[in-house]
Write a protein that holds these residues in place. Structure first.
Motif, PDB file in Angstrom:
ATOM      1  N   LEU A 147      -3.508  -5.246  -6.028  1.00  0.00           N
ATOM      2  CA  LEU A 147      -2.603  -5.571  -7.130  1.00  0.00           C
ATOM      3  C   LEU A 147      -1.169  -5.688  -6.625  1.00  0.00           C
ATOM      4  O   LEU A 147      -0.442  -6.623  -6.984  1.00  0.00           O
ATOM      5  CB  LEU A 147      -2.705  -4.506  -8.215  1.00  0.00           C
ATOM      6  N   LEU A 148      -0.758  -4.760  -5.768  1.00  0.00           N
ATOM      7  CA  LEU A 148       0.589  -4.809  -5.208  1.00  0.00           C
ATOM      8  C   LEU A 148       0.762  -6.024  -4.305  1.00  0.00           C
ATOM      9  O   LEU A 148       1.833  -6.641  -4.267  1.00  0.00           O
ATOM     10  CB  LEU A 148       0.879  -3.520  -4.431  1.00  0.00           C
ATOM     11  N   ARG A 149      -0.290  -6.375  -3.571  1.00  0.00           N
ATOM     12  CA  ARG A 149      -0.214  -7.567  -2.724  1.00  0.00           C
ATOM     13  C   ARG A 149      -0.102  -8.831  -3.571  1.00  0.00           C
ATOM     14  O   ARG A 149       0.654  -9.753  -3.237  1.00  0.00           O
ATOM     15  CB  ARG A 149      -1.446  -7.644  -1.819  1.00  0.00           C
ATOM     16  N   ASP A 150      -0.865  -8.876  -4.677  1.00  0.00           N
ATOM     17  CA  ASP A 150      -0.756 -10.026  -5.570  1.00  0.00           C
ATOM     18  C   ASP A 150       0.644 -10.101  -6.171  1.00  0.00           C
ATOM     19  O   ASP A 150       1.207 -11.188  -6.346  1.00  0.00           O
ATOM     20  CB  ASP A 150      -1.799  -9.935  -6.683  1.00  0.00           C
ATOM     21  N   GLN A 151       1.194  -8.937  -6.481  1.00  0.00           N
ATOM     22  CA  GLN A 151       2.560  -8.910  -7.000  1.00  0.00           C
ATOM     23  C   GLN A 151       3.535  -9.456  -5.964  1.00  0.00           C
ATOM     24  O   GLN A 151       4.437 -10.241  -6.282  1.00  0.00           O
ATOM     25  CB  GLN A 151       2.941  -7.479  -7.384  1.00  0.00           C
ATOM     26  N   ALA A 152       3.341  -9.058  -4.697  1.00  0.00           N
ATOM     27  CA  ALA A 152       4.198  -9.568  -3.627  1.00  0.00           C
ATOM     28  C   ALA A 152       4.017 -11.080  -3.463  1.00  0.00           C
ATOM     29  O   ALA A 152       4.999 -11.806  -3.231  1.00  0.00           O
ATOM     30  CB  ALA A 152       3.884  -8.844  -2.319  1.00  0.00           C
ATOM     31  N   ASP A 153       2.777 -11.562  -3.588  1.00  0.00           N
ATOM     32  CA  ASP A 153       2.532 -13.008  -3.483  1.00  0.00           C
ATOM     33  C   ASP A 153       3.244 -13.768  -4.595  1.00  0.00           C
ATOM     34  O   ASP A 153       3.804 -14.854  -4.372  1.00  0.00           O
ATOM     35  CB  ASP A 153       1.031 -13.295  -3.536  1.00  0.00           C
ATOM     36  N   PRO A 175      -2.637  12.036  -1.324  1.00  0.00           N
ATOM     37  CA  PRO A 175      -3.692  12.921  -1.832  1.00  0.00           C
ATOM     38  C   PRO A 175      -4.907  12.913  -0.898  1.00  0.00           C
ATOM     39  O   PRO A 175      -5.191  11.933  -0.217  1.00  0.00           O
ATOM     40  CB  PRO A 175      -4.029  12.307  -3.197  1.00  0.00           C
ATOM     41  N   GLU A 176      -5.636  13.998  -0.908  1.00  0.00           N
ATOM     42  CA  GLU A 176      -6.778  14.136  -0.004  1.00  0.00           C
ATOM     43  C   GLU A 176      -7.885  13.138  -0.315  1.00  0.00           C
ATOM     44  O   GLU A 176      -8.640  12.758   0.594  1.00  0.00           O
ATOM     45  CB  GLU A 176      -7.318  15.569  -0.084  1.00  0.00           C
ATOM     46  N   TRP A 177      -8.015  12.738  -1.579  1.00  0.00           N
ATOM     47  CA  TRP A 177      -9.128  11.862  -1.943  1.00  0.00           C
ATOM     48  C   TRP A 177      -8.879  10.395  -1.584  1.00  0.00           C
ATOM     49  O   TRP A 177      -9.771   9.567  -1.740  1.00  0.00           O
ATOM     50  CB  TRP A 177      -9.457  11.985  -3.426  1.00  0.00           C
ATOM     51  N   ILE A 178      -7.688  10.065  -1.115  1.00  0.00           N
ATOM     52  CA  ILE A 178      -7.417   8.698  -0.677  1.00  0.00           C
ATOM     53  C   ILE A 178      -7.857   8.553   0.772  1.00  0.00           C
ATOM     54  O   ILE A 178      -7.432   9.319   1.640  1.00  0.00           O
ATOM     55  CB  ILE A 178      -5.924   8.351  -0.821  1.00  0.00           C
ATOM     56  N   SER A 179      -8.689   7.578   1.058  1.00  0.00           N
ATOM     57  CA  SER A 179      -9.224   7.387   2.407  1.00  0.00           C
ATOM     58  C   SER A 179      -8.134   6.884   3.354  1.00  0.00           C
ATOM     59  O   SER A 179      -7.149   6.271   2.924  1.00  0.00           O
ATOM     60  CB  SER A 179     -10.372   6.375   2.374  1.00  0.00           C
ATOM     61  N   PRO A 180      -8.294   7.135   4.659  1.00  0.00           N
ATOM     62  CA  PRO A 180      -7.312   6.639   5.637  1.00  0.00           C
ATOM     63  C   PRO A 180      -7.163   5.118   5.605  1.00  0.00           C
ATOM     64  O   PRO A 180      -6.076   4.594   5.846  1.00  0.00           O
ATOM     65  CB  PRO A 180      -7.878   7.123   6.974  1.00  0.00           C
ATOM     66  N   TYR A 181      -8.263   4.399   5.320  1.00  0.00           N
ATOM     67  CA  TYR A 181      -8.168   2.938   5.243  1.00  0.00           C
ATOM     68  C   TYR A 181      -7.251   2.508   4.094  1.00  0.00           C
ATOM     69  O   TYR A 181      -6.440   1.586   4.243  1.00  0.00           O
ATOM     70  CB  TYR A 181      -9.565   2.338   5.050  1.00  0.00           C
ATOM     71  N   ASP A 182      -7.392   3.203   2.949  1.00  0.00           N
ATOM     72  CA  ASP A 182      -6.541   2.866   1.808  1.00  0.00           C
ATOM     73  C   ASP A 182      -5.082   3.211   2.090  1.00  0.00           C
ATOM     74  O   ASP A 182      -4.173   2.490   1.676  1.00  0.00           O
ATOM     75  CB  ASP A 182      -7.020   3.612   0.560  1.00  0.00           C
ATOM     76  N   VAL A 183      -4.855   4.317   2.784  1.00  0.00           N
ATOM     77  CA  VAL A 183      -3.487   4.694   3.136  1.00  0.00           C
ATOM     78  C   VAL A 183      -2.860   3.641   4.045  1.00  0.00           C
ATOM     79  O   VAL A 183      -1.703   3.237   3.860  1.00  0.00           O
ATOM     80  CB  VAL A 183      -3.460   6.081   3.817  1.00  0.00           C
ATOM     81  N   GLN A 184      -3.643   3.170   5.031  1.00  0.00           N
ATOM     82  CA  GLN A 184      -3.138   2.149   5.942  1.00  0.00           C
ATOM     83  C   GLN A 184      -2.846   0.838   5.204  1.00  0.00           C
ATOM     84  O   GLN A 184      -1.800   0.211   5.427  1.00  0.00           O
ATOM     85  CB  GLN A 184      -4.147   1.906   7.063  1.00  0.00           C
ATOM     86  N   ASP A 185      -3.759   0.433   4.336  1.00  0.00           N
ATOM     87  CA  ASP A 185      -3.540  -0.800   3.565  1.00  0.00           C
ATOM     88  C   ASP A 185      -2.340  -0.662   2.632  1.00  0.00           C
ATOM     89  O   ASP A 185      -1.555  -1.609   2.461  1.00  0.00           O
ATOM     90  CB  ASP A 185      -4.791  -1.142   2.748  1.00  0.00           C
ATOM     91  N   LEU A 186      -2.197   0.522   2.044  1.00  0.00           N
ATOM     92  CA  LEU A 186      -1.075   0.750   1.147  1.00  0.00           C
ATOM     93  C   LEU A 186       0.248   0.700   1.907  1.00  0.00           C
ATOM     94  O   LEU A 186       1.240   0.153   1.424  1.00  0.00           O
ATOM     95  CB  LEU A 186      -1.237   2.102   0.451  1.00  0.00           C
ATOM     96  N   ARG A 187       0.251   1.239   3.111  1.00  0.00           N
ATOM     97  CA  ARG A 187       1.464   1.190   3.939  1.00  0.00           C
ATOM     98  C   ARG A 187       1.803  -0.254   4.317  1.00  0.00           C
ATOM     99  O   ARG A 187       2.966  -0.667   4.275  1.00  0.00           O
ATOM    100  CB  ARG A 187       1.274   2.044   5.188  1.00  0.00           C
ATOM    101  N   GLN A 188       0.776  -1.029   4.671  1.00  0.00           N
ATOM    102  CA  GLN A 188       1.008  -2.422   5.055  1.00  0.00           C
ATOM    103  C   GLN A 188       1.531  -3.243   3.876  1.00  0.00           C
ATOM    104  O   GLN A 188       2.468  -4.038   4.022  1.00  0.00           O
ATOM    105  CB  GLN A 188      -0.285  -3.045   5.581  1.00  0.00           C
ATOM    106  N   SER A 189       0.940  -3.048   2.691  1.00  0.00           N
ATOM    107  CA  SER A 189       1.404  -3.794   1.518  1.00  0.00           C
ATOM    108  C   SER A 189       2.827  -3.391   1.141  1.00  0.00           C
ATOM    109  O   SER A 189       3.616  -4.227   0.686  1.00  0.00           O
ATOM    110  CB  SER A 189       0.470  -3.556   0.331  1.00  0.00           C
ATOM    111  N   THR A 190       3.167  -2.124   1.372  1.00  0.00           N
ATOM    112  CA  THR A 190       4.529  -1.672   1.094  1.00  0.00           C
ATOM    113  C   THR A 190       5.531  -2.342   2.017  1.00  0.00           C
ATOM    114  O   THR A 190       6.623  -2.746   1.595  1.00  0.00           O
ATOM    115  CB  THR A 190       4.614  -0.147   1.240  1.00  0.00           C
ATOM    116  N   GLU A 191       5.157  -2.476   3.288  1.00  0.00           N
ATOM    117  CA  GLU A 191       6.048  -3.153   4.237  1.00  0.00           C
ATOM    118  C   GLU A 191       6.215  -4.627   3.869  1.00  0.00           C
ATOM    119  O   GLU A 191       7.320  -5.176   3.956  1.00  0.00           O
ATOM    120  CB  GLU A 191       5.478  -3.010   5.651  1.00  0.00           C
ATOM    121  N   GLU A 192       5.120  -5.276   3.442  1.00  0.00           N
ATOM    122  CA  GLU A 192       5.216  -6.672   3.015  1.00  0.00           C
ATOM    123  C   GLU A 192       6.111  -6.798   1.788  1.00  0.00           C
ATOM    124  O   GLU A 192       6.914  -7.736   1.685  1.00  0.00           O
ATOM    125  CB  GLU A 192       3.817  -7.221   2.711  1.00  0.00           C
ATOM    126  N   PHE A 193       5.987  -5.858   0.869  1.00  0.00           N
ATOM    127  CA  PHE A 193       6.800  -5.892  -0.336  1.00  0.00           C
ATOM    128  C   PHE A 193       8.270  -5.692   0.014  1.00  0.00           C
ATOM    129  O   PHE A 193       9.152  -6.334  -0.579  1.00  0.00           O
ATOM    130  CB  PHE A 193       6.332  -4.810  -1.301  1.00  0.00           C
TER     131      PHE A 193
END
Length: 338
Positions: free
Chosen positions: A161-167, A228-246
């Protein structure tokens, strides 16, 4: 069902616009509000990888009532719903992510009022999104889900959703850059049809977008420092990447605002220069016409003793005097201009 959706502002009787159930390794399956209660009874296991995405229309007064009655959402989420449009933020509260995201309307047309707020709540098993007006990024995410895209978790949906927002923002920046390029080309070709008002509207829209969206990367980076502990490392990495793009998109918006500001100043300078030139020409014409008016006024008085009144060449002598005065005045005026 379609008639029911129209009567409830694009949502069903519960206020839900759409709902999708995601099973491990499978694309989202559309789910009706009547089936959600049965699913929630069996979705309490932390080991379960199934999850829901439910999207609500807040203009339907039944939406908030249904959310409170059927889902254990944080009170901060419901408080945020009544705060209206505000700066973007994403916080961790009561074992869930609470997000307030500003986005552009589906029919965005470079108007400062064409922005609205999207509220989100995400935990291990459910992603809730709610809005009052149709938004572009949500519509793009729905298209991805309908097309069979795979998503690992609610956070993965949020990242997309954040990536679509950035697009969407990238497209807006490109369209705005094209408008600015055209105005710059007009300025370079000395075309006088550049309107400062149009540049002002475009600049206000971009500044508003920057002001509403600028806090988003900072909020996400704070969250990523202690996820949070329930967020997987893959999601954390993707979230960090989308934040940098934003962040990069926001930097582009800021740079474009500076370009518009410089263009406005240059256009204003050229308009001022043209105005000064017109005033100077008007002043020169007035100065040149002043001796003629004075002499014409004096010679036109119906009194005795007017010089050269009886002279056979008096008219041409007066014309010669006027021409000499005009030549002298013109020489003086254009010499001072240089």
């Amino acid at each position: 069902m379609a008639a029911n959706l129209v009567g409830n502002y694009g949502s069903d009787q519960t206020g839900m616009i759409c709902g999708y159930l995601f099973l491990p390794g499978l694309p989202g399956q559309q789910i009706e509000s009547e089936q959600i209660k049965d699913y929630l009874k069996t979705a309490n296991s932390e080991a379960s990888e199934e999850y829901l995405w439910l999207h609500f229309n807040l203009t339907n007064i039944a939406a908030e009532k249904w959310l409170k009655a059927n889902l254990c959402l944080s009170e901060q989420f419901f408080e945020a719903l009544h705060e209206g449009t505000q700066s973007t933020r994403i916080e961790y509260a009561d074992h869930s992510l609470i997000g307030v995201v500003n986005d552009v309307l589906f029919d965005f047309a470079f108007n400062a009022s064409d922005t609205a707020t999207l509220w989100m709540s995400a935990d291990r098993h459910v992603l809730i999104t709610a809005r009052s007006k149709p938004l572009r990024s949500i519509d793009k995410l729905r298209d991805h889900v309908r097309a069979g895209a795979l998503f690992r978790s609610p956070v993965d949906l949020m990242v997309n959703l954040l990536r679509d927002q950035a697009d969407v923002l990238i497209k807006i920046v490109r369209e705005a850059a094209v408008k600015v390029d055209k105005e710059e080309d007009r300025l370079l070709t000395y075309r006088p049809n550049i309107k400062l008002a149009d540049l002002g509207v475009l600049r206000r829209v971009l500044v508003r977008l920057c002001r509403l969206l600028a806090p988003e990367p900072a909020a996400l980076f704070r969250l990523l420092n202690r996820p949070p502990e329930w967020i997987s490392p893959y999601d954390v990495q993707d979230l960090r990447q989308s934040t940098e793009e934003f962040s990069a998109v926001l930097s582009d918006i800021s740079a474009l605002v500076e370009r518009i500001k410089l263009l406005q100043e240059e256009v204003a300078a050229k308009v001022s220069e043209q105005t000064n030139r017109s005033i100077y020409i008007l002043t020169v014409v007035t100065v040149l016409a002043l001796p003629v008016n004075i002499i014409a006024g004096l010679m036109g008085m119906n009194v005795g003793g007017i010089p050269l009144a009886e002279h056979p060449h008096g008219f041409w002598m007066i014309v010669a005097v006027i021409m000499i005065i005009l030549i002298f005045a013109a020489t003086w005026a254009f010499r001072n201009k240089d």
